[in-house]
Design an enzyme around this catalytic site. Structure first.
Site, PDB file in Angstrom:
ATOM      1  N   ASP A   7       0.818  -0.946  -0.027  1.00 24.86           N
ATOM      2  CA  ASP A   7       0.057  -0.064   0.096  1.00 24.86           C
ATOM      3  C   ASP A   7       0.841   1.234   0.004  1.00 24.86           C
ATOM      4  OD1 ASP A   7      -2.488   1.474  -0.038  1.00 24.86           O
ATOM      5  OD2 ASP A   7      -1.983   1.910   2.204  1.00 24.86           O
ATOM      6  N   SER A   8       0.389   2.473  -0.523  1.00 25.77           N
ATOM      7  CA  SER A   8       1.190   3.728  -0.237  1.00 25.77           C
ATOM      8  C   SER A   8       1.539   3.885   1.066  1.00 25.77           C
ATOM      9  CB  SER A   8       0.261   4.697  -0.860  1.00 25.77           C
ATOM     10  OG  SER A   8      -0.920   4.934  -0.060  1.00 25.77           O
ATOM     11  N   CYS A  70      -4.297  -1.607  -2.050  1.00 29.41           N
ATOM     12  CA  CYS A  70      -4.377  -0.311  -2.424  1.00 29.41           C
ATOM     13  C   CYS A  70      -5.241  -0.021  -3.888  1.00 29.41           C
ATOM     14  CB  CYS A  70      -3.190   0.398  -2.568  1.00 29.41           C
ATOM     15  SG  CYS A  70      -3.007   2.301  -3.018  1.00 29.41           S
ATOM     16  N   GLU A 162      -2.627   9.252   7.719  1.00 26.59           N
ATOM     17  CA  GLU A 162      -0.985   9.037   7.698  1.00 26.59           C
ATOM     18  C   GLU A 162      -0.430   9.952   8.735  1.00 26.59           C
ATOM     19  OE1 GLU A 162       0.934   6.909   5.794  1.00 26.59           O
ATOM     20  OE2 GLU A 162      -0.850   5.887   5.265  1.00 26.59           O
ATOM     21  N   CYS A 194     -11.213   2.801  -0.633  1.00 26.86           N
ATOM     22  CA  CYS A 194      -9.819   2.874  -0.337  1.00 26.86           C
ATOM     23  C   CYS A 194      -9.541   2.309   1.033  1.00 26.86           C
ATOM     24  CB  CYS A 194      -9.722   4.447   0.093  1.00 26.86           C
ATOM     25  SG  CYS A 194      -7.895   5.071   0.844  1.00 26.86           S
ATOM     26  N   HIS A 196      -7.689   2.740   3.499  1.00 26.95           N
ATOM     27  CA  HIS A 196      -7.477   3.588   4.545  1.00 26.95           C
ATOM     28  C   HIS A 196      -8.847   3.668   5.221  1.00 26.95           C
ATOM     29  CE1 HIS A 196      -3.603   4.657   2.961  1.00 26.95           C
ATOM     30  NE2 HIS A 196      -3.030   5.282   4.006  1.00 26.95           N
TER      31      HIS A 196
HETATM   32  N1  DGL Z   1      -4.925   2.935   0.679  1.00 27.85           N
HETATM   33  C1  DGL Z   1      -5.146   3.565  -0.581  1.00 27.85           C
HETATM   34  C2  DGL Z   1      -6.332   3.168  -1.600  1.00 27.85           C
HETATM   35  O1  DGL Z   1      -6.762   2.060  -1.275  1.00 27.85           O
HETATM   36  C3  DGL Z   1      -4.180   4.718  -0.807  1.00 27.85           C
HETATM   37  C4  DGL Z   1      -4.459   5.787  -0.835  1.00 27.85           C
HETATM   38  C5  DGL Z   1      -3.467   7.099  -1.076  1.00 27.85           C
HETATM   39  O2  DGL Z   1      -2.357   6.877  -0.863  1.00 27.85           O
HETATM   40  O3  DGL Z   1      -4.085   8.104  -1.424  1.00 27.85           O
HETATM   41  O4  DGL Z   1      -6.611   3.675  -2.500  1.00 27.85           O
END
Ligand code: DGL
Length: 269
Positions: A7-8, A70, A162, A194, A196
């Site tokens: 993931d990012s 992600c 984050e 997402c 997150h």
């Molecule tokens: N967790 C990510 C997703 O599912 C990433 C979000 C990001 O880095 O903007 O899209």
């Protein structure tokens, strides 16, 4: 032996957590590209370059299978990486399909023509890059007809998570839900598109109300991974489990420990 999870940043931990519960005997090597998060405000080319480089790193560390936990990376990079060809014995999979199969009441890999499904009005919450890719709508159109999707790009939420600023994250979620409801007053289902966002699942559910069914990816992806590994037991790889970040390991470890409520220790890539 380890499966790679990418993931990012911290969002993929929601997928990792579910995968560890479902598959307690499998090791996972988690890669957070924290130095470049958030991805959701980057352009598709840049997201592709960053994702490809992280996935190659995980492959080189012995992970034969890498899950893009992600949506933003799945939307911008997955299809392109698969079309360009992956090294022999390596695989990369995304997180869209298990979610859309659940929403459209399909069994794994059911590729029959699109059909009408129970849910007609769906709210999609995702990053700006995922929303503008329309990847979710494309995958849905392969499986369902007559579903009205209203997408809300949730700017700022990933940055706040984050940074560990959960008060800001909560306020932003409420304001994005309000904005969505102005466009679609009565969604039947909401997709947390997402990884997150499950960290804010309670806020989404409260703001949407109890009648809206909220779908998030953790358990769905874990189930689909379990199924995949049963069919491909040799894809567990040779690497060892752990947590890697391109950011500051101490900072990222503290946030991750707070989210998962157990000690997580990241190392630098
Ligand atoms: N967790 C990510 C997703 O599912 C990433 C979000 C990001 O880095 O903007 O899209």
């Amino acid at each position: 032996m380890a499966v790679g999870i990418f993931d990012s940043g911290l969002g993929g931990l929601t997928v990792l957590n579910a995968a560890q519960k479902r598959l307690p005997d499998v090791d996972f090597l988690y890669f957070a590209d924290s130095a470049h998060a958030p991805y959701g405000v980057r352009d598709a080319e840049n997201i592709y370059d960053l994702t490809r480089s992280a996935v190659r790193d995980l492959w080189n560390r012995g992970c034969d299978l890498v899950i893009l936990a992600c949506n933003t990376a799945s939307a911008a990079a997955l299809r392109r990486m698969q079309e360009e060809g992956v090294p022999e014995g390596k695989r990369v999979l995304g997180v869209f399909v298990p979610l859309i199969e659940a929403l459209t009441e399909r069994e794994w890999g059911d590729n029959s023509p699109p059909r009408e499904v129970a849910v007609k009005h769906v709210a999609l919450f995702a990053t700006p890059a995922t929303v503008s890719s329309r990847a979710f709508q494309r995958e849905l159109a392969f499986r369902a007809i007559g579903v009205d999707v209203e997408a809300q790009a949730c700017g700022g939420v990933v940055d706040a998570i984050e940074d560990g600023d959960m008060i800001l994250a909560e306020a932003l979620v409420r304001s994005h839900v309000d904005a969505l409801k102005r466009k679609m007053p009565e969604p039947q289902a909401a997709i947390l598109g997402c990884t997150h966002y499950p960290l804010m699942a309670e806020t989404f559910q409260q703001a949407l109300g109890p009648d809206v069914q909220v779908f998030s990816q953790g358990d769905l992806v874990a189930e689909s991974l379990a199924d995949y590994l049963q069919r491909h037991p040799n894809m567990q790889g040779e690497g060892t489990g752990g947590f890697l970040t391109t950011g500051k390991p101490d900072f990222v470890s503290d946030r991750a420990t707070q989210f998962l409520r157990r000690q997580i220790t990241f190392e630098a890539t």
